[in-house]
Design a protein around this motif. Structure first.
Motif, PDB file in Angstrom:
ATOM      1  N   GLY A 186       9.792   4.762  -6.239  1.00 33.53           N
ATOM      2  CA  GLY A 186       8.894   5.579  -6.760  1.00 33.53           C
ATOM      3  C   GLY A 186       8.500   5.849  -8.110  1.00 33.53           C
ATOM      4  N   GLY A 187       7.137   6.044  -8.877  1.00 33.59           N
ATOM      5  CA  GLY A 187       7.148   6.022  -9.951  1.00 33.59           C
ATOM      6  C   GLY A 187       5.618   5.580  -9.971  1.00 33.59           C
ATOM      7  N   SER A 188       6.296   4.691 -10.810  1.00 36.77           N
ATOM      8  CA  SER A 188       5.332   3.629 -11.325  1.00 36.77           C
ATOM      9  C   SER A 188       4.191   2.301 -10.135  1.00 36.77           C
ATOM     10  CB  SER A 188       5.369   1.704 -11.674  1.00 36.77           C
ATOM     11  OG  SER A 188       6.285   1.310 -11.218  1.00 36.77           O
ATOM     12  N   ILE A 189       3.238   2.208  -9.885  1.00 34.38           N
ATOM     13  CA  ILE A 189       2.509   1.106  -8.744  1.00 34.38           C
ATOM     14  C   ILE A 189       3.318   0.355  -8.074  1.00 34.38           C
ATOM     15  CG2 ILE A 189       0.263  -0.290  -8.356  1.00 34.38           C
ATOM     16  CD1 ILE A 189      -1.448   1.918 -10.218  1.00 34.38           C
ATOM     17  N   VAL A 190       4.107  -0.527  -9.847  1.00 38.89           N
ATOM     18  CA  VAL A 190       4.963  -1.503  -8.884  1.00 38.89           C
ATOM     19  C   VAL A 190       5.705  -1.136  -8.230  1.00 38.89           C
ATOM     20  CG1 VAL A 190       6.459  -2.763  -9.794  1.00 38.89           C
ATOM     21  CG2 VAL A 190       4.232  -2.820 -10.662  1.00 38.89           C
ATOM     22  N   ASN A 191       6.610   0.164  -8.545  1.00 37.41           N
ATOM     23  CA  ASN A 191       7.905   0.384  -7.355  1.00 37.41           C
ATOM     24  C   ASN A 191       7.257   1.468  -6.108  1.00 37.41           C
ATOM     25  OD1 ASN A 191       9.543  -0.090  -9.631  1.00 37.41           O
ATOM     26  ND2 ASN A 191       9.842   1.888 -10.275  1.00 37.41           N
ATOM     27  N   ARG A 192       5.428   1.760  -6.157  1.00 37.44           N
ATOM     28  CA  ARG A 192       5.452   2.543  -4.921  1.00 37.44           C
ATOM     29  C   ARG A 192       5.216   1.558  -3.794  1.00 37.44           C
ATOM     30  NH1 ARG A 192       1.220   5.472  -6.452  1.00 37.44           N
ATOM     31  NH2 ARG A 192       1.560   5.503  -8.931  1.00 37.44           N
ATOM     32  N   MET A 193       4.935  -0.320  -4.606  1.00 37.07           N
ATOM     33  CA  MET A 193       4.300  -1.549  -3.803  1.00 37.07           C
ATOM     34  C   MET A 193       5.748  -1.844  -2.995  1.00 37.07           C
ATOM     35  SD  MET A 193       1.334  -2.464  -5.303  1.00 37.07           S
ATOM     36  CE  MET A 193       1.464  -3.782  -7.174  1.00 37.07           C
ATOM     37  N   ARG A 194       6.604  -1.674  -3.493  1.00 35.37           N
ATOM     38  CA  ARG A 194       7.608  -2.625  -3.291  1.00 35.37           C
ATOM     39  C   ARG A 194       8.071  -2.723  -1.873  1.00 35.37           C
ATOM     40  NH1 ARG A 194      11.273  -3.910  -6.904  1.00 35.37           N
ATOM     41  NH2 ARG A 194      10.832  -2.170  -7.951  1.00 35.37           N
ATOM     42  N   PHE A 195       8.207  -1.264  -1.198  1.00 38.11           N
ATOM     43  CA  PHE A 195       8.036  -1.130   0.131  1.00 38.11           C
ATOM     44  C   PHE A 195       7.216  -1.897   1.257  1.00 38.11           C
ATOM     45  CE2 PHE A 195       8.005   1.259   4.259  1.00 38.11           C
ATOM     46  CZ  PHE A 195       9.756   1.735   4.551  1.00 38.11           C
ATOM     47  N   LEU A 196       6.105  -1.855   0.751  1.00 36.21           N
ATOM     48  CA  LEU A 196       5.425  -2.631   1.830  1.00 36.21           C
ATOM     49  C   LEU A 196       5.446  -4.615   1.356  1.00 36.21           C
ATOM     50  CD1 LEU A 196       2.350  -3.470   2.870  1.00 36.21           C
ATOM     51  CD2 LEU A 196       1.202  -2.951   1.208  1.00 36.21           C
ATOM     52  N   LEU A 197       5.599  -4.676   0.559  1.00 41.76           N
ATOM     53  CA  LEU A 197       5.986  -5.894  -0.488  1.00 41.76           C
ATOM     54  C   LEU A 197       7.045  -6.972  -0.226  1.00 41.76           C
ATOM     55  CD1 LEU A 197       4.401  -5.901  -3.932  1.00 41.76           C
ATOM     56  CD2 LEU A 197       3.201  -6.762  -1.679  1.00 41.76           C
ATOM     57  N   GLU A 198       8.464  -6.188   0.343  1.00 45.22           N
ATOM     58  CA  GLU A 198       9.467  -6.647   1.119  1.00 45.22           C
ATOM     59  C   GLU A 198       9.174  -6.630   2.565  1.00 45.22           C
ATOM     60  OE1 GLU A 198      12.573  -4.272  -1.818  1.00 45.22           O
ATOM     61  OE2 GLU A 198      12.352  -3.041   0.044  1.00 45.22           O
ATOM     62  N   ILE A 199       8.590  -5.332   3.595  1.00 46.30           N
ATOM     63  CA  ILE A 199       8.226  -5.368   4.520  1.00 46.30           C
ATOM     64  C   ILE A 199       7.448  -6.462   5.087  1.00 46.30           C
ATOM     65  CG2 ILE A 199       7.253  -4.882   6.857  1.00 46.30           C
ATOM     66  CD1 ILE A 199       7.534  -1.865   4.887  1.00 46.30           C
ATOM     67  N   ILE A 239       4.726   3.573   5.223  1.00 40.70           N
ATOM     68  CA  ILE A 239       4.397   2.907   4.370  1.00 40.70           C
ATOM     69  C   ILE A 239       3.510   3.322   3.456  1.00 40.70           C
ATOM     70  CG2 ILE A 239       3.320   0.557   3.803  1.00 40.70           C
ATOM     71  CD1 ILE A 239       4.179  -0.483   6.138  1.00 40.70           C
ATOM     72  N   ASP A 240       1.603   3.383   3.855  1.00 41.88           N
ATOM     73  CA  ASP A 240       0.753   4.705   3.240  1.00 41.88           C
ATOM     74  C   ASP A 240       1.633   5.969   2.311  1.00 41.88           C
ATOM     75  OD1 ASP A 240      -1.356   4.777   1.914  1.00 41.88           O
ATOM     76  OD2 ASP A 240      -2.244   6.069   3.740  1.00 41.88           O
ATOM     77  N   GLN A 241       2.678   6.904   2.817  1.00 37.56           N
ATOM     78  CA  GLN A 241       3.385   7.513   1.984  1.00 37.56           C
ATOM     79  C   GLN A 241       4.406   7.560   0.571  1.00 37.56           C
ATOM     80  OE1 GLN A 241       5.808   9.316   5.525  1.00 37.56           O
ATOM     81  NE2 GLN A 241       4.135   9.390   6.852  1.00 37.56           N
ATOM     82  N   PHE A 242       4.214   5.883   1.020  1.00 37.85           N
ATOM     83  CA  PHE A 242       5.338   4.936   0.203  1.00 37.85           C
ATOM     84  C   PHE A 242       4.326   4.810  -1.382  1.00 37.85           C
ATOM     85  CE2 PHE A 242       9.671   5.078   2.440  1.00 37.85           C
ATOM     86  CZ  PHE A 242      10.763   5.472   1.080  1.00 37.85           C
ATOM     87  N   LEU A 243       3.345   4.583  -0.539  1.00 35.89           N
ATOM     88  CA  LEU A 243       2.621   3.990  -2.071  1.00 35.89           C
ATOM     89  C   LEU A 243       1.510   5.486  -2.460  1.00 35.89           C
ATOM     90  CD1 LEU A 243       0.357   1.253   0.573  1.00 35.89           C
ATOM     91  CD2 LEU A 243       1.982   0.712  -1.395  1.00 35.89           C
ATOM     92  N   GLU A 244       1.392   6.129  -2.645  1.00 35.99           N
ATOM     93  CA  GLU A 244       0.597   7.209  -2.537  1.00 35.99           C
ATOM     94  C   GLU A 244       1.332   8.139  -3.439  1.00 35.99           C
ATOM     95  OE1 GLU A 244      -3.022   7.351  -1.501  1.00 35.99           O
ATOM     96  OE2 GLU A 244      -2.761   6.388   0.702  1.00 35.99           O
ATOM     97  N   ASP A 245       1.086   8.556  -4.491  1.00 35.44           N
ATOM     98  CA  ASP A 245       1.878   9.472  -5.373  1.00 35.44           C
ATOM     99  C   ASP A 245       1.499  10.805  -4.703  1.00 35.44           C
ATOM    100  OD1 ASP A 245      -0.398  10.299  -6.539  1.00 35.44           O
ATOM    101  OD2 ASP A 245       0.292   8.964  -8.607  1.00 35.44           O
ATOM    102  N   GLY A 246       0.625  11.148  -4.324  1.00 30.93           N
ATOM    103  CA  GLY A 246       1.197  12.593  -3.455  1.00 30.93           C
ATOM    104  C   GLY A 246       2.149  12.842  -2.428  1.00 30.93           C
ATOM    105  N   SER A 247       2.447  11.497  -1.712  1.00 29.34           N
ATOM    106  CA  SER A 247       3.630  11.843  -1.253  1.00 29.34           C
ATOM    107  C   SER A 247       4.895  11.066  -1.582  1.00 29.34           C
ATOM    108  CB  SER A 247       3.143  11.129   0.565  1.00 29.34           C
ATOM    109  OG  SER A 247       2.577   9.880   0.088  1.00 29.34           O
ATOM    110  N   ASN A 248       4.929  10.612  -2.667  1.00 32.14           N
ATOM    111  CA  ASN A 248       6.219  10.123  -2.814  1.00 32.14           C
ATOM    112  C   ASN A 248       6.105   9.939  -4.689  1.00 32.14           C
ATOM    113  OD1 ASN A 248       7.378   8.164  -4.095  1.00 32.14           O
ATOM    114  ND2 ASN A 248       6.790   6.289  -2.978  1.00 32.14           N
TER     115      ASN A 248
END
Length: 372
Positions: free
Chosen positions: A200-213, A184-193
């Motif tokens: 990916g890309g915007s913060i909204v997109n990178r938060m999507r995985f966490l929020l869907e879970i 989940i953290d790997q999806f959140l941070e742009d150094g790994s995503n």
């Protein structure tokens, strides 16, 4: 009582804690065959049942999510049955226990994968960690395989199913492992995503995985049984973001819209996992930063003493404090803090793997086996 603020009751979602001393999730690598908990694990957790809440160790939501030898899972019936013995033991002692559910993502190895391929991640960026095989050998790290878009929904579903199985196993709730460079953290941070799709890309997109879970688990077991753990500004395993303050403020503000049992933050002053006991006193104070942005119960973790924990709760910077290494060597930590007794030192060499030594053989305070 020297630290009265730590002994006030606290409501966390569906349960009430008798004290604010939390046992942090601690990887110990002592599960049995098939990554199922054993009677030894039940004894270990029952010894620590006086904690206000036990958050059991990071537990894989699927075979793909495994990352360490003899680390437990929650995706087979044998694992559910093993965990049921653990929760029964804790509850019989009057305790409360959540399960941290996790996916290791890129911090795994092909030997854990069902098909023997590379571990998965948002992007093909390897961590700065040693690799371990399923039989415990240390090996060079592998470059992970980027998840295809159609593979993400099944992983979300595996977290939801794991939450249902945790409740079936008798847990009072679950905690999402969204910290310390897990998937989940790997999806959140742009150094790994570095994805260019909707994850990916915007913060909204990178938060999507966490929020869907989060939404899926909430629908399955209720938000009052769900906590989320984050490690803002953490760098474990090479995790990083170009604007971590903006990222984590956005995450916390989104989580605040959901009625979670709690938010659990790891403080930056604690040393990175497994790298020693040094403190980084100049690190940002996560509890102070994010407290104004989260209205629910807030747990703070990393490098607390009895005194600093009490001061933090009294100042209302956090509602409860999670202790890790001190709970390893002090199964009766709550009793010792209440009586202001000395704490037994831990033996780092016995943290991971093995049997009773360094796991269930730490004596309680006042025992004739207590070396103090």
């Amino acid at each position: 009582m020297p630290y009265p603020s730590l002994f006030e009751p606290l409501r966390l979602g569906s349960i009430t804690l008798p004290n604010r001393i939390i046992m942090a999730p601690l990887t110990r690598m002592r599960a049995g065959d098939g990554n199922a908990p054993t009677a030894l694990n039940a004894e270990y957790y029952a010894q620590r049942a006086t904690a206000g809440l036990i958050i059991a160790e990071g537990t894989a939501v699927s075979q793909q999510g495994q990352g360490y030898p003899n680390a437990p899972g929650i995706y087979t019936q044998a694992q559910v049955d093993g965990w049921k013995a653990v929760t029964d033991a804790v509850h019989s002692k009057g305790g409360r226990i959540f399960l941290q559910i996790a996916h290791n993502g890129r911090n795994s190895h092909s030997s854990f994968m069902p098909d023997g391929t590379a571990p998965v991640a948002p992007s093909a960026i390897p961590p700065t960690l040693p690799g371990f095989t399923s039989d415990g050998r240390q090996v060079p790290i592998e470059t992970p395989r980027p998840l295809r878009l159609e593979e993400i929904a099944p992983i979300v579903a595996s977290f939801v199913l794991a939450s249902r199985k945790a409740i079936q196993a008798g847990f009072d709730g679950v905690e999402l492992q969204a910290s310390n460079s897990h998937l989940i953290d790997q999806f959140l941070e742009d150094g790994s995503n570095t994805r260019s799709d909707t994850y990916g890309g915007s913060i909204v997109n990178r938060m999507r995985f966490l929020l869907e879970i989060t939404e899926g688990v909430t629908a399955a077991i209720g938000s009052e049984r769900l906590g989320v753990r984050l490690s803002p500004f953490g760098q474990y395993g090479g995790i990083c973001d170009s604007n971590p303050m903006r990222l984590f403020l956005s995450i916390v503000e989104e989580l605040n819209k959901r009625t979670l049992a709690y938010l659990h933050l790891i403080e930056g002053r604690g040393s990175e996992i497994g790298l020693g006991d040094a403190l980084h006193e100049d690190a940002l104070n996560n509890a102070k930063i994010f407290r104004p942005h989260f209205e629910g119960p807030l747990i703070s973790a990393a490098a607390y003493t009895s005194s600093s924990a009490s001061d933090t709760v009294r100042a209302e910077t956090a509602d409860a404090i999670a202790f890790g290494r001190l709970f390893i060597s002090n199964p009766d930590l709550v009793k010792r803090i209440a009586a202001d007794r000395p704490l037994s030192p831990y033996d780092r060499s016995t943290f991971y793997g093995g049997q009773e030594k360094g796991y269930t053989d730490y004596p309680p305070s006042g025992s004739r086996y207590d070396p103090r």
